[in-house]
Write an enzyme that holds these catalytic residues in place. Structure first.
Site, PDB file in Angstrom:
ATOM      1  N   ASN A  10      -3.271   1.971  -9.338  1.00 33.28           N
ATOM      2  CA  ASN A  10      -4.311   1.651  -8.561  1.00 33.28           C
ATOM      3  C   ASN A  10      -4.182   0.467  -7.588  1.00 33.28           C
ATOM      4  OD1 ASN A  10      -6.917   0.974  -8.071  1.00 33.28           O
ATOM      5  ND2 ASN A  10      -7.456   0.071  -9.864  1.00 33.28           N
ATOM      6  N   LYS A  12      -6.084  -0.789  -5.665  1.00 36.21           N
ATOM      7  CA  LYS A  12      -7.421  -1.503  -5.283  1.00 36.21           C
ATOM      8  C   LYS A  12      -7.619  -1.559  -3.752  1.00 36.21           C
ATOM      9  CE  LYS A  12      -6.668  -3.618  -9.838  1.00 36.21           C
ATOM     10  NZ  LYS A  12      -6.789  -4.524 -10.726  1.00 36.21           N
ATOM     11  N   HIS A  95     -14.179   1.074 -13.334  1.00 31.98           N
ATOM     12  CA  HIS A  95     -13.175   0.069 -13.414  1.00 31.98           C
ATOM     13  C   HIS A  95     -14.075  -1.312 -13.654  1.00 31.98           C
ATOM     14  CE1 HIS A  95     -10.234  -2.640 -12.550  1.00 31.98           C
ATOM     15  NE2 HIS A  95      -9.223  -1.658 -12.622  1.00 31.98           N
ATOM     16  N   GLU A  97     -13.662  -4.369 -12.409  1.00 24.70           N
ATOM     17  CA  GLU A  97     -13.906  -4.735 -11.005  1.00 24.70           C
ATOM     18  C   GLU A  97     -15.116  -4.154 -10.521  1.00 24.70           C
ATOM     19  OE1 GLU A  97     -10.116  -4.504  -9.489  1.00 24.70           O
ATOM     20  OE2 GLU A  97      -9.238  -5.813 -10.990  1.00 24.70           O
ATOM     21  N   GLU A 167      -8.735  -0.749 -20.565  1.00 22.08           N
ATOM     22  CA  GLU A 167      -8.210  -1.937 -19.685  1.00 22.08           C
ATOM     23  C   GLU A 167      -8.817  -3.356 -20.281  1.00 22.08           C
ATOM     24  OE1 GLU A 167      -6.372  -0.791 -15.696  1.00 22.08           O
ATOM     25  OE2 GLU A 167      -8.535  -1.066 -15.567  1.00 22.08           O
ATOM     26  N   GLY A 173      -4.442  -8.346 -14.320  1.00 21.39           N
ATOM     27  CA  GLY A 173      -4.107  -9.338 -13.119  1.00 21.39           C
ATOM     28  C   GLY A 173      -3.759 -10.765 -13.764  1.00 21.39           C
ATOM     29  N   SER A 214      -1.746  -5.558 -16.556  1.00 26.17           N
ATOM     30  CA  SER A 214      -0.558  -6.383 -16.428  1.00 26.17           C
ATOM     31  C   SER A 214       0.614  -5.492 -17.296  1.00 26.17           C
ATOM     32  CB  SER A 214      -0.601  -7.676 -17.453  1.00 26.17           C
ATOM     33  OG  SER A 214      -1.464  -8.638 -16.533  1.00 26.17           O
TER      34      SER A 214
HETATM   35  P1  13P Z   1      -2.870  -5.186 -13.180  1.00 25.84           P
HETATM   36  O1  13P Z   1      -1.814  -4.312 -13.435  1.00 25.84           O
HETATM   37  O2  13P Z   1      -2.743  -5.741 -11.877  1.00 25.84           O
HETATM   38  O3  13P Z   1      -3.001  -6.106 -14.396  1.00 25.84           O
HETATM   39  O4  13P Z   1      -4.086  -4.127 -13.156  1.00 25.84           O
HETATM   40  C1  13P Z   1      -4.879  -3.693 -13.941  1.00 25.84           C
HETATM   41  C2  13P Z   1      -5.745  -2.585 -13.398  1.00 25.84           C
HETATM   42  O5  13P Z   1      -6.949  -3.111 -13.265  1.00 25.84           O
HETATM   43  C3  13P Z   1      -5.558  -1.088 -13.208  1.00 25.84           C
HETATM   44  O6  13P Z   1      -6.651  -0.357 -12.925  1.00 25.84           O
END
Ligand code: 13P
Length: 257
Positions: A10, A12, A95, A97, A167, A173, A214
């Protein structure tokens, strides 16, 4: 039943169209041989058609990072599953976010999932609890609720095309990942058992469930050696060609059948 592992990057809101295409061009030959693993990249909407074109003869598939539940209409800024269909195989929805910053609701995640399936695409439905919920011991009931809400009205026969990404928000992150045992336990009790209650054991056994948060080459094996974890939804590490290729190689080694 053997589930084909799925590693999805992803991206983003990262990488310009030029950077995205260059990345796809470099990545594809490095991971082309690992056919036992489903390999997916999710560029920004702006880069999606160019990346899809770059990867059209590659086994690497493309995902969108969102879609609307209507096919068309007065929905400024939105992109429908019908519009995405020529370019992608997967759509990431729900997601954290999008839930946190864009007001994505469980009801809309469900509407989107149904529209994506109706177009013959596959939703990757992200679920996961916040740090406060984790610390309060609310993870399992909360994730169960998200899973139940997301699949409302989806037939058991369509569930095999659904991917769920667990997640934990506190692991995204942050460099702080859940342990493999913890993630597997939550995935088993809050995700797979919930699907089994709604659709039966056979359906639950067919649904692929990813861990996300992560994930990097150094911890990938810990997650993938768990029985209920079928792959990863990866943010940061998917932006690096060598890391992404390493994740796919580990998935082939640990989960390849
Ligand atoms: P990270 O791997 O950067 O922690 O992000 C995970 C994520 O949100 C994947 O959709």
């Amino acid at each position: 039943m053997a589930r084909r592992p799925i590693i999805a990057g992803n991206w983003k809101m990262n990488k310009s169209p030029d950077e995205s295409v260059a990345f796809a061009r470099e990545l594809s030959p490095k991971i082309a041989a690992y056919s036992e693993v489903e390999r997916v990249v999710a560029p920004t909407f702006l880069a999606m058609t160019a990346v899809a074109s770059e990867l059209k003869d590659s086994p690497v598939k493309v995902a969108a990072q969102d879609s609307h539940w209507q096919a068309d209409g007065a929905y400024t800024s939105q992109v429908s599953a019908a519009m995405l269909k020529p370019f992608v195989d997967y759509v990431i929805i729900g997601h954290s976010e999008c839930r946190a910053y864009l007001g994505e609701s469980d009801e809309n995640v469900n509407r989107k999932a149904k529209a994506i399936l109706a177009e013959g695409l596959q939703p990757i439905i992200a679920v996961g609890e916040s740090l406060a919920q984790y610390e309060a011991g609310e993870t399992v009931p909360f994730v169960r609720f998200q899973v139940i809400a997301a699949q409302d009205g989806i037939a058991a026969a369509d569930m095999a095309r659904v991917v769920i990404a667990y997640e934990p928000i506190w692991a995204i992150g942050t460099g702080k990942s859940a342990s493999g045992d913890l993630a597997d336990d939550i995935i088993r009790t809050a995700v797979r058992a919930t699907i089994a209650e709604l659709h039966g054991d056979n359906t639950a056994e067919s649904v692929r469930i990813q861990y996300g948060g992560s994930v990097k080459p150094g911890n990938m094996e810990e997650f993938l050696s768990q029985p209920n974890i079928d792959g990863a939804l990866v943010g940061g590490a998917s932006l690096d060609v060598e890391d992404f290729a390493a994740l796919v190689e580990i998935a082939a080694r640990v989960k390849g059948h």
